[in-house]
Enzyme design. Structure first.
Site, PDB file in Angstrom:
ATOM      1  CD  GLU A  72      -2.925  -1.280   2.268  1.00  0.00           C
ATOM      2  OE1 GLU A  72      -2.891  -0.379   3.134  1.00  0.00           O
ATOM      3  OE2 GLU A  72      -3.755  -2.194   2.282  1.00  0.00           O
ATOM      4  CD  GLU A 130      -3.125  -6.005   3.646  1.00  0.00           C
ATOM      5  OE1 GLU A 130      -3.806  -5.150   4.237  1.00  0.00           O
ATOM      6  OE2 GLU A 130      -1.901  -5.897   3.447  1.00  0.00           O
TER       7      GLU A 130
END
Length: 821
Positions: A431, A509
């Site tokens: 991220e 994820e």
């Protein structure tokens, strides 16, 4: 000569030794963990010359001082670090110069120090390493003296928060001393690759660096020998070259293995390369490298292929801490955690979001886990909705070191890890906010090139949330495999598949689901359901209002955007999605998103103790073939008589029949289902599920309504253990009623009385709201259970543990600690 060398190498050959020794050359790599001294600095202005002698305490490494400290709302780590303390610590060790080091190159190797470590040897400054997860070494040779020597290490983890999760503090991984000849293979100096792999043969390429610290050039030969796990020689080759003085020579040689045994999660076969450097009749170095033979590829239409078999990656994300022991994780604790995942059917782990210890990768090689080896949680930028500045996710995070250290840290990790067959992908980040900006692709390109230059055998990915922004910037298209995190609605792959038909997909994820062991709620709690697939309420009115808002439901109706069931259904049904890494396998300290007084949030499907939650059995039903059935919730609900309780089952059987007090509540087909559900008015007694295949019962689970707590049950994972100072025993404590039924709501205070050659290294119960120390000899049970971890000393003897709770029958266990297995 060749017979002598082969005999010598076979004698040296050892797959699991911690010390590698050659009598003739006296080259050694030896653990350097014992007899350190530690001082936790109270005054930030203390200088080297002001360190107080009286305040040092003796200890053995690995060591994490944060887990020993007091959890406090005032600790600056905040909810990111689980409110644990940071600080600034010093380690020192005195040691005698070894005669075996005479005329050798002697180095010290640190596998992990968190963070901002600085090292001195005999008052000579060796250097600094900011990153807390990357291994590094220093050459001690120029500064060692005959007699007593002294190592000093400063560890500065005082600036908080510097991570979004619990990091631990200190020298929390192993330290080694390595002595090698001046003509030898340097640390991480061998790279082994395989190609043209078939049942008949495999071509092996060996790239080896030879360093020469001597004053003259040397003509050398290098003998390469490959052994299988039965110590059988399966291939050999020889290459010669001239190594210039004070230089390093890189050699490449090919070999072939006939009828290779391929590495896979089901059959993790390993080979050992023994590289022997010879000059004339003298052996200068013997270097051993474990490796596996296997092929991997990702396809745009069909996903992941291992050894030419199309399989799904069934993975979890894990952080590096292990609950009660913090970041200083003994091998036995780590292995138990991996065994629990293996039993669930898990075949892959993503190292979230940093490199793990060398022991982790070795165990994954041996046990058959595929690994996504991840490097960074942040580069430089902040998120788009924050004013754009060169800052990261937390105030003192890696963004402060990225420009100077990223390439060096990345190089260290690739060189250290690239021979592990378990590693199937490199991840450059999680991220990373830079993905959303034009600068992101420009920062990505040199990192990609560096990885491909060091290892062109594995693809590179990154976990991207807000994939639409990564698409707009061009970031995602640069990746070899696009990694999808669930954030920002990145759970719908079909849209991107239509726009990017040649893209290779992996769910890095997804899903993010929450569950607290033994807690149930029938009203759904979802974050951002509009960006995913909502889960409807199970009832109109909450059946279990008694549970705290800090706890989450185990019905798989508490999550972000998508449930565990819906996520796996999509992953399994879309052939181009290679698999998924769910968030997370185990609960982990920190990232306590609901704030004080919770020290963590319950993302894991296994709690901090290693006790499975209900969702663990969902994955077991989807990822394993051995017949199983699991019921949720438990069946002890005093005061809820007559209320309708949703009863679920997870099973891999064809059908499931549910019984209440021996009366059938009906049989339901399980084919194509991810769970089955019955609405059952509560009455105390016995609830039972039978899993059937072709009408035959092949699996069963039963719950009995428990009476009040009566006794303590203690279950150990070992009855005998090595007296080596590192081996561990796990003691699972359960509260039972007078009939031996588990009491699922018990919260009794448990006290441990330990006698014999073992130490308490951690107590835990899995409760996010329990802020008691992990280092004392007591713990409240949480929903009927708690855990004690013992570590042996180096003295053999009988270990006795009494487990007491006021008003309950005592539990007692004996463990024999022995000098040899």
């Amino acid at each position: 000569m060749s017979v002598f060398l082969i005999c010598m190498v076979i004698a040296l050959f050892c797959f699991n030794c911690k010390t590698q020794t050659n009598q003739e050359t006296q080259n050694q790599k030896t653990l350097f963990n014992d007899n350190w001294q530690f001082y936790l600095q109270e005054n930030e202005e203390v200088s080297l010359g002001e360190l107080p002698e009286a305040k040092w305490k003796s200890l053995h490494l690995p060591h994490d001082w944060s887990i020993e400290g007091k959890i406090s709302k005032d600790n600056p780590s905040g909810h990111f670090g689980g409110y644990f303390p940071g600080g600034l610590g010093w380690y020192k060790k005195s040691f005698e110069f070894s005669k075996a080091w005479k005329n050798k190159m002697v180095s010290i190797i640190f596998d992990g120090v968190h963070k901002n470590s600085e090292v001195w040897i005999n008052d000579h400054y060796l250097g600094k390493r900011p990153n807390g997860y990357v291994g590094f070494s220093y050459d001690l040779t120029p500064y060692l003296i005959e007699g007593q020597n002294s190592i000093l290490v400063k560890v500065d983890n005082s600036k908080q928060p510097n991570s979004r999760w619990y990091t631990g503090s200190g020298i929390y991984r192993n330290v080694w001393i390595q002595a090698k000849n001046k003509l030898s293979v340097p640390l991480w100096g061998t790279f082994i690759t395989s190609k043209n792999i078939s049942e008949a043969s495999a071509d092996i390429t060996i790239e080896t660096s030879i360093m020469n610290h001597d004053s003259k050039s040397e003509n050398v030969e290098v003998l390469f020998e490959i052994y299988d796990m039965n110590m059988k020689l399966v291939s050999n080759a020889k290459v010669a070259g001239l190594v210039e003085s004070q230089d390093t020579l890189k050699l490449s040689q090919s070999a072939q293995v006939i009828n290779p045994k391929l590495w896979s999660p089901e059959s993790p076969h390993l080979y050992k390369l023994v590289s022997t450097i010879i000059k004339g009749n003298k052996v200068f170095d013997v270097n051993q490298t474990s490796f596996g033979i296997r092929s991997i590829r990702f396809e745009a239409e069909t996903g992941f292929w291992l050894n030419d078999k199309n399989i799904k990656i069934k993975g979890v994300n894990n952080h590096h801490d292990a609950g009660a022991v913090g970041a200083a994780v003994p091998d036995d604790v780590l292995r138990r955690r991996l065994e629990i995942l293996k039993e669930m059917g898990c075949n892959a782990i993503r190292t979230a979001h940093n490199p793990f210890s060398p022991e982790f990768y070795k165990m994954c090689d041996e046990m058959g886990f595929m690994v996504m080896d991840e490097m960074f949680d942040e580069w430089v930028a902040s998120w788009p909705w924050v004013e754009y500045k060169n800052r990261g996710k937390v105030d003192f995070g890696y963004h402060l070191d990225f420009e100077k250290w990223a390439k060096k840290d990345l190089t260290s990790v690739i060189l250290r890890d690239r021979n592990h067959p378990s590693i199937i992908m490199w991840s450059l980040g999680n991220e990373i906010p830079d993905q959303c900006y034009p600068e992101g692709p420009e920062r990505l390109k040199p990192l990609l090139k560096l990885v491909h230059d060091l290892d062109n055998t594995r693809p590179v990915t990154a976990g991207c949330c807000f994939m639409h922004l990564a698409n707009d910037s061009g970031f995602s298209e640069l990746l070899d495999v696009a990694g999808y995190n669930g954030g920002g609605g990145s759970v719908f792959y079909e849209k991107d598949k239509a726009v990017y038909p040649n893209r290779k997909f992996i769910a890095t994820e997804i899903p993010h689901s929450f569950q607290t062991r033994g807690v149930y709620k029938t009203i759904t709690e979802m974050r951002s359901p509009q960006q995913g697939i909502p889960v409807p309420n199970l009832t109109e009115v909450e059946v279990f209002p008694e549970f705290s808002g800090f706890y989450s439901s185990s019905y798989d109706n508490s999550s972000v955007r998508i449930s565990a069931r819906d996520s796996w259904r999509r992953t399994d049904s879309l052939p181009y999605v290679s698999g998924e890494f769910r968030w997370t396998g185990f609960d982990y300290l920190g990232e306590a998103i609901k704030g004080w007084p919770s020290r963590f949030f319950n993302f894991g499907i296994i709690d901090l103790c290693g006790f499975p939650k209900d969702t663990y059995y969902f994955y077991k039903s989807q990822w394993t073939d051995e017949p199983m059935v699991h019921i949720l919730p438990h069946w002890t609900w005093p005061g809820k008589e007559g209320q309708t309780i949703p009863v679920w089952t997870y099973s891999n059987c064809d059908e499931v029949e549910l019984f209440l007090n021996e009366k059938s509540l009906g049989t339901k087909s399980n084919k194509g289902k991810l769970n089955l559900s019955w609405d059952v008015p509560y009455i105390s007694g016995t609830i039972k599920a039978l899993g059937k295949n072709e009408g035959r019962v092949v699996s069963e689970q039963t719950y009995h309504t428990a009476k009040k707590a009566f006794k303590v049950e203690v279950i150990t994972d070992k009855s005998e253990v090595l007296a080596d100072g590192v081996s561990c025993v796990h003691l699972e404590v359960n509260i039972l009623d007078e009939n031996g039924n588990f009491v699922p709501y018990a919260d009794n205070l448990i006290k441990f009385e330990i006698e014999g050659p073992a130490n308490n290294i951690g107590v835990e119960n899995g409760d996010p709201l329990d802020l008691a120390s992990n280092k004392i000899n007591q713990r409240n049970a949480f929903n009927g259970k708690c855990l004690l971890i013992l570590q042996t000393t180096k003295e053999p003897g009988k270990i006795k543990v009494n487990v007491r709770s006021e008003g309950l029958e005592t539990g007692e266990v004996f463990i024999l600690s022995k000098l040899s297995a």
